[in-house]
Design an enzyme around this catalytic site. Structure first.
Site, short mmCIF file in Angstrom:
data_model
loop_
_atom_site.label_atom_id
_atom_site.label_comp_id
_atom_site.label_asym_id
_atom_site.label_seq_id
_atom_site.Cartn_x
_atom_site.Cartn_y
_atom_site.Cartn_z
N SER A 130 34.24 40.16 44.16
CA SER A 130 35.00 41.28 44.72
C SER A 130 35.70 42.06 43.60
O SER A 130 35.70 41.65 42.44
CB SER A 130 36.05 40.77 45.71
N SER A 169 38.97 42.68 43.30
CA SER A 169 40.42 42.47 43.27
C SER A 169 40.98 42.34 41.87
O SER A 169 42.18 42.50 41.66
CB SER A 169 40.79 41.23 44.08
N LYS A 200 42.61 35.09 40.40
CA LYS A 200 43.70 36.08 40.31
C LYS A 200 44.46 35.83 39.01
O LYS A 200 44.15 34.93 38.24
CB LYS A 200 44.68 35.93 41.49
N SER A 240 43.92 43.81 46.64
CA SER A 240 43.88 42.37 46.37
C SER A 240 44.53 41.58 47.49
O SER A 240 45.69 41.83 47.85
CB SER A 240 44.58 42.06 45.03
#
Length: 267
Positions: free
Chosen positions: A67, A69, A124, A231
């Protein structure tokens, strides 16, 4: 099925066949008679599976970014390597730490098991460590009363979904030992209240209009994506416990669409 569990089962099966043949069934086999195919295959695959299992479990593991994010640090389609050693040695499958080596630091890009579904891996950036009090207000991150330094570096455009382009504001952020880029869309909310879930430690957070403050409990970490407004992170589902840590991302080793990214260090 969890890949580590699959590898462990394969390791047990091939190893068991090898040992059984060596100590039992192979004892009466006449000299010159070919081994059964399952014995031959087990002997061939066991050392390969053992090496791969040990490398992935204790040293380095590959992942693919699914993704956006973490844009602009990581792009969709990046294949990355994750250091499994820096944050301590853990028992495979159950992920229990048995040797303390180091802990995640603010600014690290970390892979972890999603707290709501440990079978899914997320990536992250660590923005808060145990004991930190963080505030995110009007796209400004503050940790323990100190505003995190950000410098505008212009605009950033990328394909958001399909053929739709998104143009955002780009900043250089200094977080811990790391200087990295983030992107934000100033006209959007700091977070969306309707998406905030009920999570363990929720009482440590105070959500206000366009602002939230969280005090991170011991043994937990607060994670956010570098693509701050695209996110799904700790703002919504809470803290990441130490037991969910997988490792520290450190290198992009392949991207089929962006060859220039091969060998890019992750900061």
């Amino acid at each position: 099925m969890n890949f580590a569990l699959f590898m462990f089962i394969a390791l047990l099966l091939t190893g068991s066949v090898w040992l059984l043949d060596h100590f039992v069934t192979g004892k009466g086999r006449p000299e010159g008679v070919k081994e059964p195919w399952w014995v031959e295959y087990s002997k061939s695959f066991f050392p390969v599976i053992l090496i791969v299992f040990c490398l992935r479990s204790f040293l380095v593991e590959p992942f693919k970014i699914p993704s956006g994010s973490m844009i602009p640090t990581l792009l969709v389609g990046d294949f990355i390597l994750v250091n499994k050693f820096d944050y301590g040695i853990r028992i495979p499958i159950i992920n229990k730490k048995i040797v303390e080596i180091g802990n995640p630091e603010k600014g690290d890009v970390m892979v972890f098991r999603y707290p709501k579904d440990p079978g899914v891996d997320y990536i992250k950036r660590v923005v808060g460590v145990p004991g930190d009090k963080i505030t995110y207000q009007d796209k400004q991150l503050t940790i323990n009363g100190e505003k995190i330094k950000t410098i505008s570096t212009g605009e950033y455009s990328y394909i958001e979904s399909g053929l739709n382009y998104a143009t955002t504001a780009r900043y250089n952020e200094s977080l811990g030992k790391h200087n990295h880029e983030i992107i934000v869309q100033p006209e959007q909310n700091t977070y969306y209240p309707s998406q905030v879930e009920d999570f363990p430690g929720r009482e440590n957070c105070v959500y206000k209009q366009n602002e939230f403050t969280c005090t991170i409990p011991q043994g937990h970490y607060f994670m956010m994506g570098d693509n701050r407004d695209r996110s799904n992170d700790s703002r919504y589902w809470g803290f990441v416990p130490d037991k969910n840590i997988v490792g520290k991302a450190f290198l992009v080793w392949w991207n089929f669409d962006h060859f220039k990214r091969i060998g890019t260090k992750i900061n």
